[in-house]
Design an enzyme around this catalytic site. Sequence first.
Site, PDB file in Angstrom:
ATOM      1  N   GLU A 331     -59.661  -6.972 -18.713  1.00 50.36           N
ATOM      2  CA  GLU A 331     -58.919  -7.065 -17.440  1.00 50.36           C
ATOM      3  C   GLU A 331     -59.709  -6.382 -16.323  1.00 50.36           C
ATOM      4  O   GLU A 331     -59.177  -5.576 -15.560  1.00 50.36           O
ATOM      5  CB  GLU A 331     -57.535  -6.415 -17.584  1.00 50.36           C
ATOM      6  CG  GLU A 331     -56.712  -6.985 -18.720  1.00 50.36           C
ATOM      7  CD  GLU A 331     -55.410  -6.227 -18.944  1.00 50.36           C
ATOM      8  OE1 GLU A 331     -55.380  -4.996 -18.718  1.00 50.36           O
ATOM      9  OE2 GLU A 331     -54.414  -6.859 -19.332  1.00 50.36           O
ATOM     10  N   CYS A 427     -46.039  -4.549 -17.446  1.00 46.31           N
ATOM     11  CA  CYS A 427     -46.320  -3.692 -16.289  1.00 46.31           C
ATOM     12  C   CYS A 427     -46.107  -4.418 -14.964  1.00 46.31           C
ATOM     13  O   CYS A 427     -45.754  -3.793 -13.962  1.00 46.31           O
ATOM     14  CB  CYS A 427     -47.751  -3.158 -16.375  1.00 46.31           C
ATOM     15  SG  CYS A 427     -49.004  -4.424 -16.670  1.00 46.31           S
TER      16      CYS A 427
END
Length: 660
Positions: A331, A427
């Site tokens: 990521e 998240c």
Amino acid sequence: MANGQNLLCEKVKITSNFWNRYRKLVAKTVIPYQYNTLNDNIDVKLNKDAFADMRFYDGKIKSHAIENLKIAAGITQGKHSGMNFQDTDVYKWLEAAAYTLKYYPNQDLQKKTDDIVELIGQAQEEDGYLSTIFQINMPKRKFKRLQQSHELYSMGHYIEAGVAYYEATNNGKALEIAKKMADCLDENFGPESGKIHGAGGHPEIELALMRLYETTNEKKYLELTKYFVCERGKDPEFYDKQNVEDGIDNDFWPELKEYGEGYYFADKPVTEQDTAHGHAVRCVYFCVGLAHLARVTRDKELLDASKRLWKDIVKKQMYITGNVGQTQRGEAFTTDYDLPNDTVYGETCASVAMTFFAKQMIADNFNSEYADVIEKEIFNGALSGMSIDGTNYFYVNPLFMNPIESKDGHDKKHILTRRQPWFGTACCPANITRLIASLDQYLYEIKGDTILAHQYIANIAKFSDDIIIEQESNLPWEGEVVFNIENPNKKDFKFALRIPNWSKNNFKIYVDNKAIKPNVTEGVCYLDIKDSSVKVTLVLDMDTHIIRANEKVRQDIDQVAVQRGPIVYCAESADNKDDLWDYKLEEEPQFSFRYEKDLLGGVGKLITNDVKVLKKEEFDDGELYSFDKKNKYHSSQLTLIPYYAWANREEGQMSVWLHE
């Protein structure tokens, strides 16, 4: 000002039709939906979740976040389930709920949030420590594996929530829990002998402690922030040493070993860092805390570091939509000018973090480029993370999507064709929610006797000395912005206006209906206000712009993007019958703009006839390639919609960049 006191912003009420739709959606739909998800009151079915690590779940994926807190508090019995940062889903939700209570009071919601604060207080240990996975599963490993433990990350998210909830409701317990957490960290971390000489693997605590410091004015929190910021990267072997001592095979994610310390932005001290690298959210969260600390302390080395990192991200590693993080591998950021559109990661959390970063930068220096990024994120990169009904979310935000490739391509499985109702790693949903709910905090900045209006979102703002500024605006669809300034005490102050980068070559400013020659510095126009009542009108250029990328971005060579006002547009199969890569825009296409109130929650779409589409012809004998055969095109029409609104209709292709 004449009395020598700094101006203060006391209250901002958003009146924008565009944003009030989202903020009411958050208050009435999103907050209750997420509350029920966190409490496992509804059966959230995931068609595809590329982000959950099943090793941390007991069978079926559920949030279990509230239940984990109950187990840690001794209210119920059971095992921890979910990621080691699962607590933060509750904390970000609580923060978002706090903001909604300020503009949409709700006794039932406040009862729920008060109860959750009580639960968090019960789960917190006497010394202030709180991380449910460690309390339940591994109490002897607290602070022993900071590289991947997310303990400081989790406590940082609560500190943010606790401060926000205290400021919204005056709940003293919420703030006390936050202070106990910070005190726990202060007892365990620092340069003194016997303390841990390191920082958490996932930055967050830095920006949280700065918020706590500004609320409490307790200097120890400022000093602890500085310690975490400056200690990071001083000893690049710190994490390896901890991991060996804790047991080399006890990693939460063993596969991350190959990424190195740069992944955690801990490969060298911040004063030596020149580029944004590693896990995008980690890096940008760190930049938020860094910029805030540098602004407050006026530390030149830290200020210079924040500017270098800002420049590297915005000038070399940011997508036109505002998204950052180019690869699913970790990521992470990759390299300068590497901006693939079909394998991009562009995590919603990273766009939210960039909004935070920009806010800290513009609070220090009134430069339009910082406000331009806030605008880019809230209208494009971050907003794309939530569906128009508020109950589905993107983790990844691509700039090109072909459903067949997403389903079958191994390097594109992270590119979802539909927003999801929830994630194992959840998240993003509460993160975009808390940003929208707190949007009133992103419209103005004040320095001394200067009020800067840098986001053109209709609102009524009250300032000290009885100054009231009412902004009338229908952005992002219309370009005229009117400020009615009431200054009953006739205080002398400066009113500043940002000139957006998309209108810097064509704008007009009127004061009491008289055109003026603007004084513009770093993209900001400054006006002297003395009278009791002043009307300021800013007229922005709402022509449709064709955008080309820097020639170093190889993925966008001979392609263009389309932007009108702050909105980046994209093409979707729902509006265009041919494969999107077959369309080719003329060199100077003309677009007509049409607002449709019943389309996608109310959007302005763009239509052009200055486009040709490839005429498909079968190759002889089905050959893959042909020799000396030219492509043929015929005239067509192309319809574009705002990027943030894509994937809310039937499944299909999407593209931001178009062939020229």
